[in-house]
Each structure stands twice: as structure tokens, then as C-alpha cells.
Design a protein around this motif. Structure first.
Motif, PDB file in Angstrom:
ATOM      1  N   ASP A   1       0.846  -1.184   0.000  1.00 25.19           N
ATOM      2  CA  ASP A   1       0.000   0.000   0.000  1.00 25.19           C
ATOM      3  C   ASP A   1       0.887   1.241   0.000  1.00 25.19           C
ATOM      4  O   ASP A   1       2.090   1.161  -0.246  1.00 25.19           O
ATOM      5  CB  ASP A   1      -0.984  -0.050   1.174  1.00 25.19           C
ATOM      6  CG  ASP A   1      -0.284  -0.098   2.520  1.00 25.19           C
ATOM      7  OD1 ASP A   1       0.900   0.305   2.613  1.00 25.19           O
ATOM      8  OD2 ASP A   1      -0.912  -0.539   3.498  1.00 25.19           O
ATOM      9  N   THR A   2       0.287   2.368   0.278  1.00 23.82           N
ATOM     10  CA  THR A   2       1.005   3.633   0.193  1.00 23.82           C
ATOM     11  C   THR A   2       2.188   3.720   1.179  1.00 23.82           C
ATOM     12  O   THR A   2       3.086   4.530   1.010  1.00 23.82           O
ATOM     13  CB  THR A   2       0.003   4.804   0.378  1.00 23.82           C
ATOM     14  OG1 THR A   2       0.709   6.002   0.523  1.00 23.82           O
ATOM     15  CG2 THR A   2      -0.877   4.598   1.594  1.00 23.82           C
ATOM     16  N   THR A   3       2.185   2.867   2.205  1.00 14.55           N
ATOM     17  CA  THR A   3       3.294   2.852   3.170  1.00 14.55           C
ATOM     18  C   THR A   3       4.471   2.023   2.671  1.00 14.55           C
ATOM     19  O   THR A   3       5.476   1.880   3.381  1.00 14.55           O
ATOM     20  CB  THR A   3       2.849   2.232   4.514  1.00 14.55           C
ATOM     21  OG1 THR A   3       2.534   0.844   4.282  1.00 14.55           O
ATOM     22  CG2 THR A   3       1.625   2.930   5.081  1.00 14.55           C
ATOM     23  N   GLN A   4       4.371   1.446   1.476  1.00 12.18           N
ATOM     24  CA  GLN A   4       5.390   0.543   0.911  1.00 12.18           C
ATOM     25  C   GLN A   4       5.454  -0.791   1.625  1.00 12.18           C
ATOM     26  O   GLN A   4       6.419  -1.541   1.474  1.00 12.18           O
ATOM     27  CB  GLN A   4       6.793   1.188   0.934  1.00 12.18           C
ATOM     28  CG  GLN A   4       6.873   2.487   0.163  1.00 12.18           C
ATOM     29  CD  GLN A   4       7.959   2.392  -0.910  1.00 12.18           C
ATOM     30  OE1 GLN A   4       8.168   1.353  -1.540  1.00 12.18           O
ATOM     31  NE2 GLN A   4       8.662   3.478  -1.110  1.00 12.18           N
TER      32      GLN A   4
ATOM     33  N   SER B   1       0.221  -5.104   1.822  1.00  4.76           N
ATOM     34  CA  SER B   1      -1.138  -4.670   2.134  1.00  4.76           C
ATOM     35  C   SER B   1      -1.864  -5.728   2.965  1.00  4.76           C
ATOM     36  O   SER B   1      -1.510  -6.912   2.933  1.00  4.76           O
ATOM     37  CB  SER B   1      -1.913  -4.390   0.850  1.00  4.76           C
ATOM     38  OG  SER B   1      -2.216  -5.602   0.194  1.00  4.76           O
TER      39      SER B   1
ATOM     40  N   GLU C   1     -10.117  -4.959   2.588  1.00  2.00           N
ATOM     41  CA  GLU C   1     -10.046  -3.694   1.862  1.00  2.00           C
ATOM     42  C   GLU C   1     -11.214  -2.790   2.254  1.00  2.00           C
ATOM     43  O   GLU C   1     -11.024  -1.614   2.562  1.00  2.00           O
ATOM     44  CB  GLU C   1     -10.034  -3.940   0.352  1.00  2.00           C
ATOM     45  CG  GLU C   1      -9.985  -2.623  -0.427  1.00  2.00           C
ATOM     46  CD  GLU C   1      -9.660  -2.785  -1.901  1.00  2.00           C
ATOM     47  OE1 GLU C   1      -9.356  -3.914  -2.347  1.00  2.00           O
ATOM     48  OE2 GLU C   1      -9.699  -1.752  -2.606  1.00  2.00           O
TER      49      GLU C   1
ATOM     50  N   GLN D   1     -10.816  -1.495   5.819  1.00  2.00           N
ATOM     51  CA  GLN D   1      -9.741  -0.510   5.949  1.00  2.00           C
ATOM     52  C   GLN D   1     -10.149   0.805   5.283  1.00  2.00           C
ATOM     53  O   GLN D   1      -9.920   1.878   5.806  1.00  2.00           O
ATOM     54  CB  GLN D   1      -8.477  -1.078   5.283  1.00  2.00           C
ATOM     55  CG  GLN D   1      -7.246  -0.217   5.463  1.00  2.00           C
ATOM     56  CD  GLN D   1      -6.038  -0.838   4.786  1.00  2.00           C
ATOM     57  OE1 GLN D   1      -6.154  -1.557   3.784  1.00  2.00           O
ATOM     58  NE2 GLN D   1      -4.865  -0.584   5.324  1.00  2.00           N
ATOM     59  N   ASP D   2     -10.787   0.681   4.104  1.00  2.00           N
ATOM     60  CA  ASP D   2     -11.052   1.862   3.291  1.00  2.00           C
ATOM     61  C   ASP D   2     -12.050   2.816   3.930  1.00  2.00           C
ATOM     62  O   ASP D   2     -12.014   4.021   3.658  1.00  2.00           O
ATOM     63  CB  ASP D   2     -11.542   1.437   1.911  1.00  2.00           C
ATOM     64  CG  ASP D   2     -11.455   2.580   0.912  1.00  2.00           C
ATOM     65  OD1 ASP D   2     -10.316   2.943   0.564  1.00  2.00           O
ATOM     66  OD2 ASP D   2     -12.498   3.136   0.531  1.00  2.00           O
TER      67      ASP D   2
ATOM     68  N   PRO E   1      -8.206   8.558   5.374  1.00  2.00           N
ATOM     69  CA  PRO E   1      -6.767   8.514   5.051  1.00  2.00           C
ATOM     70  C   PRO E   1      -5.933   9.040   6.226  1.00  2.00           C
ATOM     71  O   PRO E   1      -4.854   8.520   6.506  1.00  2.00           O
ATOM     72  CB  PRO E   1      -6.642   9.432   3.842  1.00  2.00           C
ATOM     73  CG  PRO E   1      -7.994   9.446   3.211  1.00  2.00           C
ATOM     74  CD  PRO E   1      -8.970   9.267   4.337  1.00  2.00           C
TER      75      PRO E   1
ATOM     76  N   LEU F   1      -5.561   6.274   8.675  1.00  2.00           N
ATOM     77  CA  LEU F   1      -4.695   5.200   8.155  1.00  2.00           C
ATOM     78  C   LEU F   1      -3.234   5.623   8.102  1.00  2.00           C
ATOM     79  O   LEU F   1      -2.331   4.792   8.229  1.00  2.00           O
ATOM     80  CB  LEU F   1      -5.184   4.771   6.766  1.00  2.00           C
ATOM     81  CG  LEU F   1      -6.560   4.089   6.762  1.00  2.00           C
ATOM     82  CD1 LEU F   1      -7.059   3.880   5.341  1.00  2.00           C
ATOM     83  CD2 LEU F   1      -6.504   2.755   7.513  1.00  2.00           C
ATOM     84  N   MET F   2      -3.001   6.910   7.910  1.00  2.00           N
ATOM     85  CA  MET F   2      -1.614   7.359   7.810  1.00  2.00           C
ATOM     86  C   MET F   2      -0.973   7.601   9.169  1.00  2.00           C
ATOM     87  O   MET F   2       0.228   7.787   9.265  1.00  2.00           O
ATOM     88  CB  MET F   2      -1.527   8.596   6.922  1.00  2.00           C
ATOM     89  CG  MET F   2      -1.530   8.183   5.444  1.00  2.00           C
ATOM     90  SD  MET F   2      -2.080   9.506   4.372  1.00  2.00           S
ATOM     91  CE  MET F   2      -2.345   8.598   2.819  1.00  2.00           C
TER      92      MET F   2
ATOM     93  N   ILE G   1      -3.984   3.442  -4.282  1.00  7.82           N
ATOM     94  CA  ILE G   1      -2.868   4.388  -4.283  1.00  7.82           C
ATOM     95  C   ILE G   1      -1.572   3.632  -4.014  1.00  7.82           C
ATOM     96  O   ILE G   1      -1.525   2.790  -3.131  1.00  7.82           O
ATOM     97  CB  ILE G   1      -3.074   5.428  -3.155  1.00  7.82           C
ATOM     98  CG1 ILE G   1      -4.415   6.135  -3.345  1.00  7.82           C
ATOM     99  CG2 ILE G   1      -1.926   6.417  -3.091  1.00  7.82           C
ATOM    100  CD1 ILE G   1      -4.517   6.981  -4.565  1.00  7.82           C
ATOM    101  N   ASP G   2      -0.553   3.934  -4.801  1.00  6.09           N
ATOM    102  CA  ASP G   2       0.725   3.250  -4.555  1.00  6.09           C
ATOM    103  C   ASP G   2       1.650   4.151  -3.735  1.00  6.09           C
ATOM    104  O   ASP G   2       1.249   5.213  -3.271  1.00  6.09           O
ATOM    105  CB  ASP G   2       1.356   2.789  -5.867  1.00  6.09           C
ATOM    106  CG  ASP G   2       1.655   3.958  -6.789  1.00  6.09           C
ATOM    107  OD1 ASP G   2       1.758   5.115  -6.297  1.00  6.09           O
ATOM    108  OD2 ASP G   2       1.779   3.729  -7.997  1.00  6.09           O
ATOM    109  N   ALA G   3       2.865   3.686  -3.562  1.00  7.58           N
ATOM    110  CA  ALA G   3       3.797   4.394  -2.689  1.00  7.58           C
ATOM    111  C   ALA G   3       4.134   5.792  -3.215  1.00  7.58           C
ATOM    112  O   ALA G   3       4.658   6.622  -2.483  1.00  7.58           O
ATOM    113  CB  ALA G   3       5.069   3.573  -2.501  1.00  7.58           C
TER     114      ALA G   3
END
Lengths: 243, 243
Positions: free
Chosen positions: A16-19, A22, A178, A181-182, A186, A189-190, B165-167
Motif C-alpha cells: 500500500d502507500t506505506t510501501q 497490504s 479492503e 480498511q477503506d 486517510p 490510516l496514515m 494508491i501506490d507508494a
């Protein structure tokens, strides 16, 4: 008991966006390990489908020490631990390259008679292959704490997409993660990392349904419910660590 | 030119309801092959991010002879074919176990200055590593035929999800394929197999946006557009074979 292990690298499209790996991919990889074991033991999908039976997961408990990053190599170990005529408990451990246990999963499985969608007795010839321990009562995972009418619910609806459906014409289990979480913002989640999940499936979802993902925010924990109209499809409890 | 190859097995969670490799996964695996080549040549993500640059795909053309099934082993071959100061063309070929070319992809890439989101000149020291052919004009992929005001449009909106969304904080390119496919009815998808895709990206999409996936049905082909309000985010043409 027969232990089985797969090795996988975390790819960019599995993060995911955190690298980091997921949440749905944690489930997908666990199920992959168990599928591969069943294939190797000669009692894979072709075998049980020929008997009109399919494996179904009833409940998951996931403890996350840390999620591995893109490029990291993992070993995922599994075995069938205990069984009785209707249930099997299967644990999974994700090891990182230095051998640390970074993710632990416990899962309860049953078999479904595919034609009438009813629970079936586990065929002895299948269960025997895994060399699991026969018990009277398979150790239970506690039920997730329920959402009640007094709770302040945040919710969002999700239309089941074509790609949410797997070859069995049902929603892939990992999609529940998903949706759950969704529905969180954001911002949440961040600033929070999930450490524990307890997810119990109740009713199957199919293509064309629109589901409601509901969440109640607590102190370091969230309670979740997936609704299909008036029917509860799944309930879960997530625990979080502030970042 | 330097050819590079990865080998992958189609896993159950990478397939759609037909048990074949999903459209988004075709893209993910192509990009994975090019990422791995860049890493091996010492000019991977860490290298270009340190220069403030990122690779961006502008357009894809995909020709599908057949999509591989769950369990099949594929080889995915790629190289940088031609380049000029701003563009690179990179082909991909997916081979099955008997060595047949089952999927062919062509793609046009550029580099973005990450801070100001503008196209950047390709650094010569990066391009040199791939041993591509320097040309005046990189061969173009034709533009997809546009949707016009006279067309009968079917549309569906999609909220961009956390896991889309990706990293890099942008929507993963492969999600466009999901939105474009999902707007078609299950009846259409179950009676048609995609044989050709031409997809051109126009404007980036970020978390929190809701996009509109539009489609116009033609004879053996569909034309697609992804809208963000009044802005066109991507356009595509799909060709289909009746089953």
C-alpha cells in the motif's frame, strides 16, 4: 503434523502507500500457502471439487508485529493443527529474512457442499493427508465484539466489482479487509498501524451486491461490520498502534 | 539492447472469475519486469528518486492471444527499444511454458520532475545503461479513437480507494484497467474476451477523487474514458472476441 512453507518477495503492487505488504495480501499469501500444501498432498482443488466440496474460511485472527516492505523476502509456514468432523484450525507464520516471526495468523476452516451451500463433514481421506491432531473441540477464536445500536457508526457503501469475484463466483475473502480498511479516513490510516485483526465471516457476497462497510472508532481499536441490506456478512475487530 | 526476463506463476488471487490472469495483473507484471531490470542495471527507484525524477507511463498497447490460467508459468521479457531526449519505448512479451508468445505489450515512458510535476529530459547516464537505440522520433502508438458527444455513453462512478494508491501517492496504473472493465456488464464480460487494448493516460488521479468510467459499446470494440470532473484522465480502445 506436516509443516509446509512457501517463499515470496513483496512486490510493489502488493504494497500500500506505506510501501508495506497490504492487508488483503497477507490473507492471499496465507491462503496460497495452504492451497499449495493441499496440491502437494494430492488433495487440492481438483480433488475436493470432484467430490462437490469446497473449503471455506470462517474466521481469521491476525497478529502483526511488522508488515514487510517491498523487496523483502518472506517465508510463510503453515500446517493443519487440529480437526474434528467439521472444523480445522490452521495457523500461519510469516518469517522475515532474519528468521523473525513478523505476522501470525490463525484460521478456522470448514467444507461446504457446493450444490446446497451447506456445511459438510470433512472427508477422512482428505483430513488424513495433513496429519493434523484429531480433537473433540477445535480451539475457538473468540468472537469479535459487536457493533451495537448505541454506537456512532461511520459507513461507506461499496459496489462489488467484477474483479472482487474469484473463480468460485464469490467475493475473495481478502476484499473484506479492503472494505474495512477503506472506510477509515486517510488521516487515520496514515497515523495508525494495524497490530491485530479478528474477522469472522457470516454470509457470502456475490457480484452485483452493494455492501455497507461500517466502523465504530474506539481507543486504539475499531469495530467493523459488513452489511448486505439487513444481513450481517462479516464482523471484525482491529487493534491499532499510533505512529 | 539488453533483454531482461522474469518468471512468474499465475496465482489464484491474480486471476479473475475466468481463472485467467486479470487485466490489471498484466500491467503489474510488465512494470515489475522493467523495475527489476532497472534495479539490476543500478538505475532503479533509489537512483532516479535521488535525482528528483520518476518514470511515468504515457501509453500502453496490449495484444492478447490468450491469457494464462492459474498455475501456469510465464516468462516476461522486456528491453528498452528506442529513446530520444524525452521518451522511451519499451516492449514486453509474455511467453507460456511451451514458448508461445501469448501477450505482447508496447509502452511509452517519460520521466517526471517530481517536485513540479513536469516532464524532464531523460538523464543520459540512466538511458545509457539500457543500451537502447537512440532515435529522432520514438515510434508512436496511435491515439485511441475518442468518445464523442453523439455517442451513447454508459457510465459508473468509482471512488478512489486507499489501496488504489501506490507508494508514489498516485493511483496505480493498473486500476484504470479495472475501472474500464468493471463498467461493462457481467453479461458482456462473461461472453467476450479482450484481444487488444490501447490506453493513453492524460491526467493523474489521487486519493479522495471520485472518477467516472465511461464506455461506448461498438461492434467487437469498446471505447473508454476516465473523467475527473471535466478533466479527461485517460482514454482507451478495447477490442473483444465473442466467446
Amino acid at each position: 503434523m506436516k509443516k509446509y512453507e512457501i517463499e515470496r518477495r513483496v512486490e510493489y503492487y502488493e504494497a500500500d502507500t506505506t510501501q508495506k505488504l497490504s492487508l488483503p495480501m497477507i490473507l492471499n499469501l496465507a491462503v496460497l500457502a495452504s492451497k499449495n500444501q493441499s496440491d502437494e498432498l494430492g488433495v487440492g482443488q481438483d480433488y475436493h471439487l470432484a467430490m462437490g466440496l469446497g473449503w471455506v474460511i470462517l474466521q481469521y485472527e491476525v497478529a502483526i508485529k511488522r508488515r514487510p516492505k517491498v523487496g523483502e523476502l518472506m517465508r510463510i509456514q503453515t500446517y493443519a493443527a487440529e480437526y474434528n468432523p467439521f472444523f480445522v484450525r490452521r495457523p500461519f507464520v510469516f518469517f522475515d529474512e532474519s528468521g523473525d516471526e513478523i505476522i501470525k495468523v490463525s484460521s478456522i476452516w470448514t467444507m461446504l457442499d457446493i450444490k446446497n451451500r451447506r456445511m459438510a463433514r470433512l472427508p477422512q481421506e482428505i483430513v488424513d493427508k495433513y496429519d493434523a491432531q484429531r480433537v473433540k473441540q477445535v480451539p475457538r477464536i473468540p468472537n469479535p465484539i459487536k457493533i451495537t445500536d448505541d454506537d456512532t457508526i461511520i459507513e461507506n457503501d461499496y459496489h462489488v466489482r467484477y474483479l472482487d469475484i474469484d473463480a468460485n463466483q464469490h467475493v475473495n475473502n481478502s476484499k473484506y479487509f479492503e472494505w474495512m480498511q477503506d472506510v477509515l479516513s486517510p488521516e487515520y490510516l496514515m497515523t495508525h498501524e494495524v497490530t491485530h485483526i479478528n474477522l469472522k465471516f457470516e454470509n457470502e457476497i456475490r457480484l452485483g451486491h452493494t455492501i455497507l462497510s461500517q466502523v465504530v472508532l474506539g481507543d486504539g481499536e475499531t469495530r467493523h461490520r459488513i452489511m448486505m441490506g439487513d444481513t450481517v456478512s462479516a464482523e471484525a475487530e482491529f487493534k491499532w498502534r499510533e505512529l
